[in-house]
Design a protein around this motif. Structure first.
Motif, PDB file in Angstrom:
ATOM      1  N   UNK A 535       0.848  -1.194   0.000  1.00 16.41           N
ATOM      2  CA  UNK A 535       0.000   0.000   0.000  1.00 16.41           C
ATOM      3  C   UNK A 535       0.882   1.243   0.000  1.00 16.41           C
ATOM      4  N   UNK A 536       0.941   1.906  -1.146  1.00 18.32           N
ATOM      5  CA  UNK A 536       1.854   3.043  -1.329  1.00 18.32           C
ATOM      6  C   UNK A 536       1.137   4.382  -1.373  1.00 18.32           C
ATOM      7  N   UNK A 537      -0.193   4.392  -1.274  1.00 17.59           N
ATOM      8  CA  UNK A 537      -0.931   5.644  -1.315  1.00 17.59           C
ATOM      9  C   UNK A 537      -2.251   5.536  -2.058  1.00 17.59           C
ATOM     10  N   UNK A 538      -2.339   4.588  -2.998  1.00 18.74           N
ATOM     11  CA  UNK A 538      -3.567   4.381  -3.766  1.00 18.74           C
ATOM     12  C   UNK A 538      -4.273   3.088  -3.382  1.00 18.74           C
ATOM     13  N   UNK A 539      -3.779   2.406  -2.352  1.00 25.38           N
ATOM     14  CA  UNK A 539      -4.363   1.127  -2.001  1.00 25.38           C
ATOM     15  C   UNK A 539      -4.233   0.150  -3.158  1.00 25.38           C
ATOM     16  N   UNK A 540      -5.272  -0.655  -3.425  1.00 26.16           N
ATOM     17  CA  UNK A 540      -5.218  -1.597  -4.546  1.00 26.16           C
ATOM     18  C   UNK A 540      -5.739  -1.017  -5.853  1.00 26.16           C
ATOM     19  N   UNK A 541      -6.062   0.277  -5.866  1.00 21.67           N
ATOM     20  CA  UNK A 541      -6.721   0.886  -7.020  1.00 21.67           C
ATOM     21  C   UNK A 541      -5.676   1.491  -7.952  1.00 21.67           C
ATOM     22  N   UNK A 542      -4.999   0.610  -8.676  1.00 17.27           N
ATOM     23  CA  UNK A 542      -3.879   0.988  -9.518  1.00 17.27           C
ATOM     24  C   UNK A 542      -4.251   0.898 -10.991  1.00 17.27           C
ATOM     25  N   UNK A 543      -3.392   1.492 -11.810  1.00 17.83           N
ATOM     26  CA  UNK A 543      -3.642   1.591 -13.253  1.00 17.83           C
ATOM     27  C   UNK A 543      -2.333   1.250 -13.969  1.00 17.83           C
ATOM     28  N   UNK A 544      -1.929  -0.006 -13.870  1.00 19.34           N
ATOM     29  CA  UNK A 544      -0.586  -0.385 -14.315  1.00 19.34           C
ATOM     30  C   UNK A 544      -0.578  -1.641 -15.183  1.00 19.34           C
ATOM     31  N   UNK A 545      -1.679  -1.906 -15.868  1.00 21.65           N
ATOM     32  CA  UNK A 545      -1.714  -3.052 -16.761  1.00 21.65           C
ATOM     33  C   UNK A 545      -1.085  -2.645 -18.093  1.00 21.65           C
TER      34      UNK A 545
END
Length: 578
Positions: A535-545
């Motif tokens: 958890x770096x700041x966005x939780x699991x809501x990432x956009x890295x696909x």
């Protein structure tokens, strides 16, 4: 059908059968008062397995919650606690029946898993109607749950089941495309990872390979044990299905509510720190649903906490007592909006009459490229400033504020950009810094270091729906791609999800314009048992696909075009002090 068991002051019926219109049998656990009578029903329908204890399935969330909020565990044996649904020991004694249904293909309900599909929503409808006509029911069914158990309330309400009388949508979402799968047109990888961690682990057919109920000893995932190949045949390829629909097409629209058909009374509870899932839909629902009897609440802290605390439960109980029992408890005089206004060191409750707040002073802070500042005046000169299109970007920071300043509401950024390629993904982060320039973050719905607010937009998705757009909440149609001409500027209106923060005198506000997800630090060590990522700041809501963001299209150079007209700005909802 087995006779109900008298246990812990309740009558409990395990695995009650609910037959769907296509013959599939869903299974439910029913907790009801141990006395004769007809009672209102609180029902949930979802995939997290009714037999899996909260403590067993989500141990880190449970331990953190009860350590910091002992009122959650007080007054209950906690034997029947289940992820994101009500504790029956705190509702049944007050004259409610609690029904938990395993949705099709999960837990002890057979069938094929297809989340939020029209088939699953029809199942939910039939469960509500079943509960409304049982001999222990007074015919009044309410829906109450967090996240999945909140999201699907909007969809089923669109079908208008006759026995549905009230809903409490606690930290849900609504628009399958905009709230959940594609933020500003950019694919969220949350759902594919969630599917692996929280659904495949409790799919019907795991049988002996799955967990057992701590209370009954029954197999949580059904008595049949399937092979991996059989399990795969009984579930959708969820992440790939979402990836295959990059625009807001019929796939997404079938999984989103019809606001003109949502007429049931409801309480919509959002989380200021729910960026990426648990904020936008609760506000959109309150504003856009056709119901004339609707209330909005917004709080902070972790995603699950206030649903279970005395604060949240008391609010829910007043609402349901009024609509499901007919109690004259003055709920109809409850102000339409109840906010936990966020301060640096906590929250202060306040009531309002509408959303956005009527007293909002919409204030433009202009991007000034000279010293990368935010200012109340447009810049004196035109300039262009560039950054790596998949990099950390640029931050524009204000001078220290001259007085305490409340910012509560939706925000919007206007940017003029060009790209060296045919597209660009823009991530905007609204931030607050202390006088010594340390960033102020908060315990969000999932992440312990959540920024004040975030927004996203893929430049090729910049087309606006002019009917639904507002200056403070741009609404994008997401129905066609408008590729960029390399080097040619285009104008972007970027929605930033609602927030609340009272910024102290001497602190600064800032807007970061980035080419990738926000990160508070490069590493934090923070994790939860039900998520894959740190958890770096966005939780699991990432956009890295990389399939959604191929470097050939997104790894160029992005340029901000800032001019003296003041086009480039962030619109901030400043609320006058009371």
């Amino acid at each position: 059908m087995a006779e109900p068991l008298a246990q812990d002051g309740m009558l409990i019926e395990w695995d009650a059968e609910i037959v769907m219109d296509d013959g599939v049998v869903l299974r439910a656990d029913v907790f009801r008062p141990n006395t004769a009578g007809k009672w209102p029903v609180l029902l949930t329908h979802g995939p997290y397995a009714k037999g899996l204890a909260f403590q067993q399935g989500y141990p880190s969330a449970w331990q953190n919650m009860i350590a910091n909020h002992p009122d959650v565990a007080y007054g209950s044996t906690n034997k029947y606690q289940n992820w994101e649904v009500v504790d029956p020991e705190k509702w049944v004694p007050h004259g409610y029946v609690c029904v938990r249904v395993d949705s099709r293909g999960t837990g002890r309900s057979p069938g094929d898993v297809d989340h939020f599909s029209p088939r699953e929503t029809r199942d939910f409808y039939h469960c509500i109607e079943w509960a409304g006509v049982q001999n222990w029911s007074n015919g009044h069914v309410g829906l109450n749950g967090i996240s999945y158990y909140a999201i699907n309330q909007w969809q089923v309400a669109s079908l208008q089941p006759p026995h549905l009388k009230a809903m409490c949508i606690w930290e849900g979402a609504a628009d399958w495309y905009r709230d959940m799968t594609h933020h500003g047109g950019i694919l969220s990888t949350f759902w594919a990872n969630w599917y692996d961690m929280q659904v495949k682990t409790v799919q019907f057919g795991l049988g002996e390979r799955g967990p057992r109920s701590r209370v009954t000893g029954a197999l949580v995932c059904g008595d049949e044990t399937m092979s991996d190949q059989e399990l795969a045949r009984h579930r959708s390829n969820f992440g790939d299905d979402i990836l295959a629909h990059p625009l807001d097409d019929a796939y997404h629209q079938a999984r989103s509510p019809h606001w003109d058909k949502v007429t049931v009374p409801f309480l919509s509870a959002a989380n200021w720190g729910g960026q990426g899932l648990h904020t936008r839909g609760n506000f959109e629902g309150f504003v856009r649903a056709a119901s004339s009897e609707k209330w909005l609440e917004c709080h902070g802290l972790e995603h699950w906490t206030h649903f279970y605390t005395d604060y949240g439960r008391a609010l829910q109980k007043r609402f349901f007592d009024f609509y499901l029992k007919g109690e004259a408890n003055d709920w109809d005089r409850q102000p339409k909006v109840q906010l936990q206004v966020r301060h640096i060191d906590g929250f202060v409750q306040r009531h309002e009459t509408g959303w956005p707040l009527p007293a909002t002073a919409w204030t433009k802070f202009y991007l000034d490229p000279g010293k990368q500042t935010l200012s109340l005046q447009p810049p004196a000169q035109d300039a262009q400033i560039s950054f790596a299109a998949m990099g950390d970007g640029l931050t524009f920071m204000s001078m220290p504020l001259t007085e305490d300043t409340e910012i509560t509401g939706p925000l919007a950024a206007a940017l003029r950009i060009s790209s060296s390629t045919q597209d660009a993904d823009i991530f905007v982060v609204f931030r607050v810094f202390s006088p010594d320039l340390r960033e102020v973050t908060f315990a969000g719905a999932i992440d312990p270091h959540t920024p004040v607010a975030q927004g996203w937009l893929r430049a090729s998705h910049r087309k606006l729906d002019e009917t639904l757009s507002r200056p403070y909440r741009p609404y994008h149609s997401h129905d066609e791609l408008q590729r960029l001409q390399p080097g040619s500027p285009v104008d972007l209106a970027i929605e930033i999800w609602p927030t609340s923060i009272v910024v102290p005198k001497g602190y600064r506000i800032a807007l970061s314009v980035r080419g990738k997800d926000y990160a508070w630090q490069s590493t934090t060590g923070a994790k939860l048992s039900n998520f894959k990522n740190e958890l770096l700041g966005c939780g699991p809501f990432l956009h890295d696909d990389p399939r959604d963001r191929p470097r050939s299209l997104f790894a160029g150079t992005t340029t901000l075009h800032i001019d003296r007209t003041g086009f480039s700005h962030v619109l901030v909802p400043i609320v006058a002090s009371r």
